[in-house]
Design a protein around this motif. Structure first.
Motif, PDB file in Angstrom:
ATOM      1  N   LEU A 236       8.543   3.568   3.865  1.00 26.33           N
ATOM      2  CA  LEU A 236       8.087   2.323   3.238  1.00 26.33           C
ATOM      3  C   LEU A 236       7.487   2.588   1.856  1.00 26.33           C
ATOM      4  O   LEU A 236       7.719   1.828   0.906  1.00 26.33           O
ATOM      5  CB  LEU A 236       7.070   1.623   4.137  1.00 26.33           C
ATOM      6  N   ASP A 237       6.715   3.680   1.742  1.00 30.39           N
ATOM      7  CA  ASP A 237       6.120   4.033   0.452  1.00 30.39           C
ATOM      8  C   ASP A 237       7.207   4.348  -0.572  1.00 30.39           C
ATOM      9  O   ASP A 237       7.105   3.965  -1.747  1.00 30.39           O
ATOM     10  CB  ASP A 237       5.185   5.242   0.607  1.00 30.39           C
ATOM     11  N   GLN A 238       8.232   5.044  -0.113  1.00 28.07           N
ATOM     12  CA  GLN A 238       9.328   5.379  -1.021  1.00 28.07           C
ATOM     13  C   GLN A 238      10.077   4.127  -1.469  1.00 28.07           C
ATOM     14  O   GLN A 238      10.422   3.985  -2.645  1.00 28.07           O
ATOM     15  CB  GLN A 238      10.304   6.341  -0.329  1.00 28.07           C
ATOM     16  N   GLN A 239      10.296   3.209  -0.542  1.00 29.19           N
ATOM     17  CA  GLN A 239      10.973   1.956  -0.899  1.00 29.19           C
ATOM     18  C   GLN A 239      10.149   1.154  -1.905  1.00 29.19           C
ATOM     19  O   GLN A 239      10.693   0.564  -2.842  1.00 29.19           O
ATOM     20  CB  GLN A 239      11.234   1.125   0.356  1.00 29.19           C
ATOM     21  N   GLN A 240       8.831   1.154  -1.721  1.00 30.37           N
ATOM     22  CA  GLN A 240       7.964   0.435  -2.641  1.00 30.37           C
ATOM     23  C   GLN A 240       8.035   1.055  -4.037  1.00 30.37           C
ATOM     24  O   GLN A 240       8.103   0.341  -5.051  1.00 30.37           O
ATOM     25  CB  GLN A 240       6.527   0.436  -2.134  1.00 30.37           C
ATOM     26  N   LYS A 241       8.042   2.381  -4.106  1.00 32.90           N
ATOM     27  CA  LYS A 241       8.138   3.056  -5.405  1.00 32.90           C
ATOM     28  C   LYS A 241       9.474   2.740  -6.077  1.00 32.90           C
ATOM     29  O   LYS A 241       9.535   2.558  -7.294  1.00 32.90           O
ATOM     30  CB  LYS A 241       7.980   4.566  -5.216  1.00 32.90           C
ATOM     31  N   ALA A 247      11.871  -2.562 -11.030  1.00 32.92           N
ATOM     32  CA  ALA A 247      11.310  -3.673 -11.809  1.00 32.92           C
ATOM     33  C   ALA A 247      10.995  -3.223 -13.232  1.00 32.92           C
ATOM     34  O   ALA A 247      11.246  -3.951 -14.205  1.00 32.92           O
ATOM     35  CB  ALA A 247      10.055  -4.200 -11.125  1.00 32.92           C
ATOM     36  N   GLU A 248      10.438  -2.010 -13.367  1.00 33.44           N
ATOM     37  CA  GLU A 248      10.149  -1.484 -14.696  1.00 33.44           C
ATOM     38  C   GLU A 248      11.434  -1.226 -15.474  1.00 33.44           C
ATOM     39  O   GLU A 248      11.510  -1.464 -16.683  1.00 33.44           O
ATOM     40  CB  GLU A 248       9.336  -0.193 -14.574  1.00 33.44           C
ATOM     41  N   SER A 249      12.455  -0.726 -14.781  1.00 31.96           N
ATOM     42  CA  SER A 249      13.727  -0.429 -15.435  1.00 31.96           C
ATOM     43  C   SER A 249      14.383  -1.696 -15.958  1.00 31.96           C
ATOM     44  O   SER A 249      15.015  -1.695 -17.017  1.00 31.96           O
ATOM     45  CB  SER A 249      14.662   0.297 -14.465  1.00 31.96           C
ATOM     46  N   ASP A 250      14.236  -2.786 -15.199  1.00 36.53           N
ATOM     47  CA  ASP A 250      14.836  -4.048 -15.632  1.00 36.53           C
ATOM     48  C   ASP A 250      14.187  -4.556 -16.921  1.00 36.53           C
ATOM     49  O   ASP A 250      14.842  -5.200 -17.756  1.00 36.53           O
ATOM     50  CB  ASP A 250      14.701  -5.102 -14.539  1.00 36.53           C
ATOM     51  N   LEU A 251      12.898  -4.245 -17.062  1.00 38.45           N
ATOM     52  CA  LEU A 251      12.192  -4.695 -18.263  1.00 38.45           C
ATOM     53  C   LEU A 251      12.395  -3.749 -19.439  1.00 38.45           C
ATOM     54  O   LEU A 251      12.577  -4.170 -20.580  1.00 38.45           O
ATOM     55  CB  LEU A 251      10.689  -4.819 -17.960  1.00 38.45           C
ATOM     56  N   GLU A 261      14.263   8.397 -12.507  1.00 37.66           N
ATOM     57  CA  GLU A 261      14.571   7.538 -11.358  1.00 37.66           C
ATOM     58  C   GLU A 261      14.006   8.131 -10.069  1.00 37.66           C
ATOM     59  O   GLU A 261      14.103   9.337  -9.826  1.00 37.66           O
ATOM     60  CB  GLU A 261      16.080   7.369 -11.220  1.00 37.66           C
ATOM     61  N   VAL A 262      13.414   7.301  -9.241  1.00 37.86           N
ATOM     62  CA  VAL A 262      12.811   7.755  -7.989  1.00 37.86           C
ATOM     63  C   VAL A 262      13.922   8.128  -7.010  1.00 37.86           C
ATOM     64  O   VAL A 262      14.834   7.334  -6.767  1.00 37.86           O
ATOM     65  CB  VAL A 262      11.923   6.646  -7.380  1.00 37.86           C
ATOM     66  N   PRO A 263      13.877   9.328  -6.443  1.00 42.94           N
ATOM     67  CA  PRO A 263      14.927   9.725  -5.501  1.00 42.94           C
ATOM     68  C   PRO A 263      14.924   8.856  -4.258  1.00 42.94           C
ATOM     69  O   PRO A 263      13.873   8.431  -3.779  1.00 42.94           O
ATOM     70  CB  PRO A 263      14.566  11.182  -5.159  1.00 42.94           C
TER      71      PRO A 263
END
Length: 411
Positions: A236-241, A247-251, A261-263
């Motif tokens: 769950l923590d990984q999915q949240q990251k 979201a940051e990448s979209d901006l 990028e988060v693995p």
């Protein structure tokens, strides 16, 4: 590549083994090797005897205990390897075989060797144990069980000292707390470690005792449940990251954000689910008494009933914890619970058929398989539920109701 494998008269099949390259092995034997067969056929790497051989050469040639740091490192690695075994006997016999070459060593220089020898012998039958190191006064005993230890260290030291230490309130509480905060790279080793102790307790249930044995099983099952929850939290923590990063990448879509990028390939939860629910001890004992398929036929009926009841309750607890997690992972892992649901279906059908044939049959307590059906029916297949429902509807109405009192309605 050739290496020695321990010879043991009571353990057929252990001798010198020649291992060739694996290319074309599937075609040669005529069928594919699944994961369980690979674990049984190759329980550990050929690097292990090579490392033991190199260790012995180094220690026999060195003086004044100069190889102590190497011994300490190898003992740590071999301990983790032992904790990862489903069937530890072959590995432990190999440890013993190579340790015999070190009889001439002054064990006081290498106390870790002496202590590890005593530890791995816990999985060697007494008739197959051989004296290796003589006890010396200089060899220090295992340190006391410190509650600030890491999870695997605390669990191992408590296990070595016996069930009374493991069942101390302080030790149990600390083990549960440490398990709930394990780093992701230690969760799977922790699961394997606990499963090894659980399997050993089940196999030696008669000697462990009818009072202590059930308490140990309950403790191990509870820790496994905590480790599953830990694996789920990591996921769950990984999915949240990943969501935050997306979201940051979209901006701000730039080269640097793409490189950081988060693995998303962490499989801790999936592997933990597979390790636990595909473990032979849990699979073979779940509802085994109800299905007349007890894995250890030599046990007396009272012991079998007690052991079966606690394992059924423990596995049901794990299923209630793990089933929602299995639904949340890829479909490739849905099969890990199939044998449990098949056992539930078969047991429930047999009970319903028994009630249909003998209407005087009275069940004073809800059976384990009916409890399992009640708790887990939403995760079972439509075909299984349909078969159970149709069988139930064929029973007479009186078999499906329970008149509790004159004032209470039928259930």
């Amino acid at each position: 590549m050739w290496f020695r494998k321990p010879a043991c008269s009571s353990c057929p099949g252990y001798g010198d083994v020649l291992i060739e390259g694996s290319d074309g092995f599937d075609e040669e034997i005529g069928f594919s090797l699944d994961e369980d067969m690979i674990i049984q056929t190759f329980p550990f790497s050929a690097v292990v005897p090579a490392a033991l051989e190199a260790r012995n050469i180094l220690l026999l040639q060195s003086e004044h205990g100069t190889g102590a740091h190497i011994v300490e490192y190898l003992v740590a690695v071999f301990t983790d390897l032992l904790h990862s075994q489903r069937e530890p006997l072959a590995l432990c016999l190999m440890f013993q075989l190579y340790d015999k070459d070190l009889k001439s060593l002054k064990v006081a220089k290498y106390p870790q060797l002496y202590q590890f020898n005593g530890y791995y012998k816990l999985w060697i039958p007494k008739q197959s144990q051989e004296p290796v190191f003589k006890k010396h006064k200089e060899v220090s005993e295992e340190p006391t069980v410190a509650l600030d230890s890491v999870f695997t260290t605390l669990l191992k030291r408590a296990y070595e000292r016996g069930s009374n230490t493991l069942l101390e309130d302080g030790v149990q509480a600390k083990l549960r707390d440490l398990a709930s905060w394990l780093p992701s790279d230690q969760v799977l080793l922790g699961v394997k470690h606990v499963l090894l102790y659980l399997k050993s307790t089940v196999e030696n249930f008669s000697s462990v005792g009818k009072t202590v044995g059930p308490q140990l099983i309950d403790l191990y099952v509870d820790i496994l449940s905590i480790l599953l929850c830990r694996g789920n939290q990591i996921k769950l923590d990984q999915q949240q990251k990943q969501e935050e990063h997306q979201a940051e990448s979209d901006l701000f879509m730039d080269e640097e954000s793409l490189m950081t990028e988060v693995p998303s390939n962490d499989k801790t939860l999936e592997d933990a689910l597979t390790l636990i629910f595909r473990h032979p001890t849990l699979e073979s004992w779940f509802l085994a008494l109800e299905l007349c398929s007890v894995p250890q036929p030599g046990l007396n009926p009272v012991t079998v009933k007690l052991l079966s009841a606690h394992l059924n309750s423990g596995v049901l607890q794990l299923l209630k914890t793990g089933a929602p997690m299995v639904q949340g992972v890829t479909t490739d892992h849905r099969h890990v619970l199939s044998k449990y649901f098949e056992a539930i279906t078969k047991s429930v059908l047999e009970e319903l058929q028994t009630v249909g044939k003998d209407r005087s049959q009275v069940y004073l307590r809800k059976s384990h398989h009916l409890q399992a059906l009640e708790e887990l029916y939403m995760y079972m297949t439509a075909a299984q539920l349909k078969e159970i429902t149709l069988t139930m509807l064929q029973l007479p109405e009186m078999s499906l109701t329970d008149q509790k009192s004159e004032k209470s309605p039928c259930r």
